[in-house]
Write an enzyme that holds these catalytic residues in place. Structure first.
Site, PDB file in Angstrom:
ATOM      1  N   ASN A   1      26.506  40.476  49.706  1.00  0.00           N
ATOM      2  CA  ASN A   1      27.808  40.865  49.164  1.00  0.00           C
ATOM      3  C   ASN A   1      28.847  40.988  50.268  1.00  0.00           C
ATOM      4  O   ASN A   1      28.529  40.887  51.466  1.00  0.00           O
ATOM      5  CB  ASN A   1      27.705  42.198  48.413  1.00  0.00           C
ATOM      6  CG  ASN A   1      27.507  42.021  46.923  1.00  0.00           C
ATOM      7  OD1 ASN A   1      28.169  41.195  46.296  1.00  0.00           O
ATOM      8  ND2 ASN A   1      26.588  42.783  46.352  1.00  0.00           N
TER       9      ASN A   1
ATOM     10  N   ASP B   1      29.947  46.285  47.176  1.00  0.00           N
ATOM     11  CA  ASP B   1      29.749  45.019  46.466  1.00  0.00           C
ATOM     12  C   ASP B   1      30.705  44.001  47.081  1.00  0.00           C
ATOM     13  O   ASP B   1      30.831  43.924  48.296  1.00  0.00           O
ATOM     14  CB  ASP B   1      29.953  45.221  44.965  1.00  0.00           C
ATOM     15  CG  ASP B   1      29.171  44.221  44.120  1.00  0.00           C
ATOM     16  OD1 ASP B   1      29.584  43.047  44.076  1.00  0.00           O
ATOM     17  OD2 ASP B   1      28.153  44.596  43.525  1.00  0.00           O
TER      18      ASP B   1
ATOM     19  N   GLU C   1      31.773  38.410  38.551  1.00  0.00           N
ATOM     20  CA  GLU C   1      31.698  38.218  40.005  1.00  0.00           C
ATOM     21  C   GLU C   1      32.632  37.080  40.414  1.00  0.00           C
ATOM     22  O   GLU C   1      33.234  36.399  39.586  1.00  0.00           O
ATOM     23  CB  GLU C   1      30.262  37.872  40.447  1.00  0.00           C
ATOM     24  CG  GLU C   1      29.514  39.017  41.120  1.00  0.00           C
ATOM     25  CD  GLU C   1      30.040  39.340  42.512  1.00  0.00           C
ATOM     26  OE1 GLU C   1      31.033  38.712  42.963  1.00  0.00           O
ATOM     27  OE2 GLU C   1      29.488  40.256  43.149  1.00  0.00           O
TER      28      GLU C   1
END
Length: 273
Positions: free
Chosen positions: A136, A186, A12
């Site tokens: 997100n 995402d 991430e």
């Protein structure tokens, strides 16, 4: 192509540092910050960063925002982040054009409505959106007048107007509606032309959308669980993307990828502490 073969359980927070010409990213579940040549281990979940100067990042941990020195790995607390809530952890985050740092939280087990989105600006942390289940797609239009974000289970990327200081004004509206598809939004980033590029969990891709929300094209990756894109490289035309190996066995999962594009990204914005 594979940019870095390090396998992340939950990659991430991809960030191209414009002063260093270097990509940073996180493995949230591994509690690590990565770059191409090294990594730093933390004692708790870490997920997102912004750059403060050539040697300093602001890093979101499970319980705080910290100032992190890349030279010696030293950490200086800036403020608590849901430190009294054992249910949640940090998730997606990015700096805005006005020098603020947005950071989302979520339940460690994705508990319904457990998270929120905050903005840190000039020493103060303020909650701006709640409840959120999986925060997100936090990113910003080049003119600094619009922010984007999603609560992934809704499959809707929202937009909200920003005032001159970067604070949201008015109610968020739906910008991209994926609820009739299998795509789960995402992480996301906006390029210099205002196009939004969204990693779509489980779909092997990062999809691009014009400023009006219409689909442009997508880039495919070997990893299924694409999680966070970033533009970087010498001319900011390389699209990087992290991925997650959690729950999957394939050799391509969890690696960090890069693909050349005809698009040019924004330089990531400096955080004003």
């Amino acid at each position: 192509m594979i940019f870095d073969a390090t396998q992340c359980a939950l990659g991430e927070g991809a960030l191209w540092h414009p002063l260093r010409g270097e990509l940073f990213w996180f493995d949230i579940l591994g509690k690590r910050l990565h770059s191409k040549a090294r990594h730093w281990q933390f004692d708790e979940y870490v997920s997102a960063a912004g750059w403060v100067d050539a040697d300093t990042l602001i890093v979101a941990t499970q319980t705080a925002l910290i100032r992190f020195d890349l030279r010696d790995g030293s950490q200086t607390p800036l403020c608590p982040l849901e430190a009294d809530n054992p249910v949640t952890r940090c998730n997606d985050g990015r700096a805005d054009p006005q020098g603020g740092f947005w950071i989302g939280t979520m339940g460690i087990n994705a508990e319904q409505g457990a998270g929120a989105i905050y903005r840190y600006h000039k020493g103060a942390l303020r909650q701006i959106f709640a409840p959120i289940t999986i925060s997100n797609a936090i990113c910003f239009a080049p003119d600094g007048k619009t922010a984007y974000f999603t609560d992934t289970p809704t499959q809707k990327i929202r937009c909200v107007a920003l005032d001159a200081d970067g604070w949201p004004q008015g109610d968020p509206a739906v910008h991209i509606d994926l609820s009739a598809t299998d795509f789960r939004p995402d992480g996301a980033v906006v390029d210099a032309q205002g196009n939004l590029w969204n990693a779509q969990w489980g779909a092997h891709r990062v999809a691009g959308y014009a400023p009006d929300g219409t689909f442009l094209e997508s880039y495919s990756f070997a990893a299924a669980q694409t999680s966070c894109p970033a533009f970087g490289g010498d001319d900011l035309s390389i699209l990087f993307c992290t991925s997650a190996a959690t729950g999957l066995d394939g050799p391509d999962e969890g690696k960090t990828y890069a693909v050349p594009t005809p698009y040019k990204g924004q330089a990531e914005h400096q955080v004003i502490l």
